[in-house]
Enzyme design. Structure first.
Site, PDB file in Angstrom:
ATOM      1  CB  CYS A 235     -10.525 -52.861 -30.501  1.00  0.00           C
ATOM      2  SG  CYS A 235      -9.031 -52.855 -29.483  1.00  0.00           S
TER       3      CYS A 235
ATOM      4  NE  ARG B  69     -12.619 -51.981 -37.343  1.00  0.00           N
ATOM      5  CZ  ARG B  69     -11.284 -52.078 -37.445  1.00  0.00           C
ATOM      6  NH1 ARG B  69     -10.640 -52.999 -36.763  1.00  0.00           N
ATOM      7  NH2 ARG B  69     -10.589 -51.245 -38.200  1.00  0.00           N
TER       8      ARG B  69
ATOM      9  NE  ARG C 291      -3.811 -51.069 -38.240  1.00  0.00           N
ATOM     10  CZ  ARG C 291      -4.401 -52.019 -37.513  1.00  0.00           C
ATOM     11  NH1 ARG C 291      -3.719 -53.069 -37.105  1.00  0.00           N
ATOM     12  NH2 ARG C 291      -5.670 -51.916 -37.209  1.00  0.00           N
TER      13      ARG C 291
ATOM     14  CG  ASP D 290      -6.758 -51.878 -26.744  1.00  0.00           C
ATOM     15  OD1 ASP D 290      -6.548 -52.985 -27.265  1.00  0.00           O
ATOM     16  OD2 ASP D 290      -6.201 -50.827 -27.137  1.00  0.00           O
TER      17      ASP D 290
ATOM     18  CD  GLN E 147     -12.235 -51.753 -33.190  1.00  0.00           C
ATOM     19  OE1 GLN E 147     -11.401 -52.346 -33.861  1.00  0.00           O
ATOM     20  NE2 GLN E 147     -13.317 -52.359 -32.723  1.00  0.00           N
TER      21      GLN E 147
ATOM     22  CG  HIS F  56      -8.360 -48.208 -34.395  1.00  0.00           C
ATOM     23  ND1 HIS F  56      -8.420 -48.255 -35.773  1.00  0.00           N
ATOM     24  CD2 HIS F  56      -8.334 -49.510 -33.983  1.00  0.00           C
ATOM     25  CE1 HIS F  56      -8.437 -49.520 -36.172  1.00  0.00           C
ATOM     26  NE2 HIS F  56      -8.387 -50.286 -35.104  1.00  0.00           N
TER      27      HIS F  56
HETATM   28  N1  NVA Z   1      -4.308 -50.282 -28.765  1.00  0.00           N
HETATM   29  C1  NVA Z   1      -4.142 -51.359 -29.704  1.00  0.00           C
HETATM   30  C2  NVA Z   1      -5.331 -51.443 -30.612  1.00  0.00           C
HETATM   31  C3  NVA Z   1      -5.291 -52.588 -31.571  1.00  0.00           C
HETATM   32  C4  NVA Z   1      -6.486 -52.625 -32.465  1.00  0.00           C
HETATM   33  C5  NVA Z   1      -2.856 -51.157 -30.489  1.00  0.00           C
HETATM   34  O1  NVA Z   1      -2.608 -50.037 -30.939  1.00  0.00           O
HETATM   35  O2  NVA Z   1      -2.087 -52.111 -30.622  1.00  0.00           O
HETATM   36  N1   CP Z   2      -9.106 -54.145 -34.036  1.00  0.00           N
HETATM   37  C1   CP Z   2      -8.159 -54.081 -34.995  1.00  0.00           C
HETATM   38  O1   CP Z   2      -7.825 -53.010 -35.529  1.00  0.00           O
HETATM   39  O2   CP Z   2      -7.656 -55.277 -35.337  1.00  0.00           O
HETATM   40  P1   CP Z   2      -6.420 -55.542 -36.309  1.00  0.00           P
HETATM   41  O3   CP Z   2      -5.194 -55.001 -35.600  1.00  0.00           O
HETATM   42  O4   CP Z   2      -6.382 -57.022 -36.495  1.00  0.00           O
HETATM   43  O5   CP Z   2      -6.653 -54.813 -37.593  1.00  0.00           O
END
Ligand code: NVA
Ligand code: CP
Length: 334
Positions: free
Chosen positions: A271, A316, A107, A230, A137, A134
């Site tokens: 998400c 998830r 990540r 989101d 997700q 992602h």
């Molecule tokens: N768009 C958000 C998704 C989090 C799961 C981010 O990248 O912070």
């Molecule tokens: N939805 C998601 O990816 O959550 P986290 O950032 O908690 O992993």
């Protein structure tokens, strides 16, 4: 169906519609086994490295629990605990970790980083979120929709808000691949980039999915089975963008009025994490500064019976388990 042994999981564009459906079906099977207490240690004795250059609750816990259920061990590397990018290149890290682990989760920031990791790793690399995509997700979201409605093809999902980032991009790909209609509802500057749209339109042509764009919530949510949003400012973006995002995206906050214009049995999806109330540090700070009580979704919708956000969160784990099992397991699993 075949396994996906040895394959990386970097973005859904790399997978056929059939492979995505296979992963959803495998998730359903593994979920049922877990619920029925049936052991499924399909990757016994293997180990996974979990690299997180951004924070996480769901993704990290999902990888750890799923790995344990599959009989695997994990090592968690947070931004301060690894040399990656600072003292050691991604290419070198990939080769070091490939000698110790059978799979690597990443990540972080640009998609190019996870692609680079995969290029040099000799074991499967799984994308746990980048700025652009992602994909794990989306598998969870598609599984949630399939469980809720019983099918995917022909459903309509509306995405409200900043559709240029990881969630908008990957939902568009996932919907196009599985024959779900995808409607972007946002001001034009928040639409996904042109080349990705073009690619998705070509995929949609084959699967029968319709991809549409509209700045009007009334128009976009008509006939929607799912309304998705989101947070408006994603991880890695500067705090300074909040003011502009709030000004431009406030008309796209998911409210009960908007849900009422969708299909009667439409679900609300997110998400997570979400700023739907004042119970988070950042949410509270931003809301107080701009005189709001909630941001991308009202607390009323978030807490309403149509909200499936916690089902998505649980899924998830089941879907990440399917990705690991399919790319690591020696056997044909379904
Ligand atoms: N768009 C958000 C998704 C989090 C799961 C981010 O990248 O912070
Ligand atoms: N939805 C998601 O990816 O959550 P986290 O950032 O908690 O992993």
């Amino acid at each position: 169906m075949k396994t996906l042994k040895g394959k990386d999981f970097l973005k859904l564009l790399d997978f056929s519609s059939e492979e995505i459906i296979f992963l959803i079906c495998l998730s359903e099977k593994l979920k049922a086994m877990k619920k029925n207490g049936i052991s499924h240690a399909l990757c016994s004795g293997k180990n996974a490295a979990l690299i997180f250059e951004k924070t996480s609750t769901r993704t990290r816990c999902s990888f750890e629990v799923a790995a344990r259920d599959l009989g695997m061990g994990t090592t968690y590397l947070d931004p301060s605990a690894s040399q990656i990018g600072k003292k050691e290149s991604i290419a070198d890290t990939a080769r070091v970790l490939s000698g110790m682990f059978e799979g690597i989760e990443y990540r972080g920031f640009g998609q190019s980083r996870v692609e680079e990791l995969a290029k040099y790793a000799s074991v499967p690399v799984w994308n746990g979120l980048t700025d652009e995509f992602h994909p794990t997700q989306i598998l969870a979201d598609l599984l949630t929709l399939k469980e809720h409605f019983g099918y995917l093809k022909g459903l309509k999902l509306v995405y409200m808000g900043d559709a240029r980032f990881n969630m908008g991009n990957s939902l568009m790909v996932g919907c196009a691949k599985t024959g779900v209609d995808f409607a972007v509802c946002a001001p034009e500057k928040y639409y996904p980039n042109e080349s990705l749209v073009k690619e998705c339109l070509e995929i949609a042509d084959k699967t029968g999915s319709k991809i549409t764009f509209s700045p009007s919530p009334d128009e976009a949510v008509k006939g929607a089975n799912a309304v998705y949003t989101d947070i408006w400012v994603s991880m890695g973006e500067p705090e300074s963008v909040w003011e502009k995002r709030i000004a431009e995206l406030s008309p796209y906050k998911v409210t009960s009025e908007i849900m009422a214009k969708a299909q009667k049995d439409a679900v609300f999806m997110h998400c997570l994490p979400s700023y739907h109330d004042l119970k988070t540090e950042i949410g509270k700070k931003v809301c107080e500064k701009f005189g709001m009580t909630e941001l991308e979704v009202t607390d009323e919708v978030f807490e309403s019976p149509c909200s499936v956000v916690f089902e998505e969160a649980e899924n998830r784990m089941h879907t990440i388990k399917a990705v690991m099992a399919a790319t690591l397991s020696e056997e044909e699993i379904i």
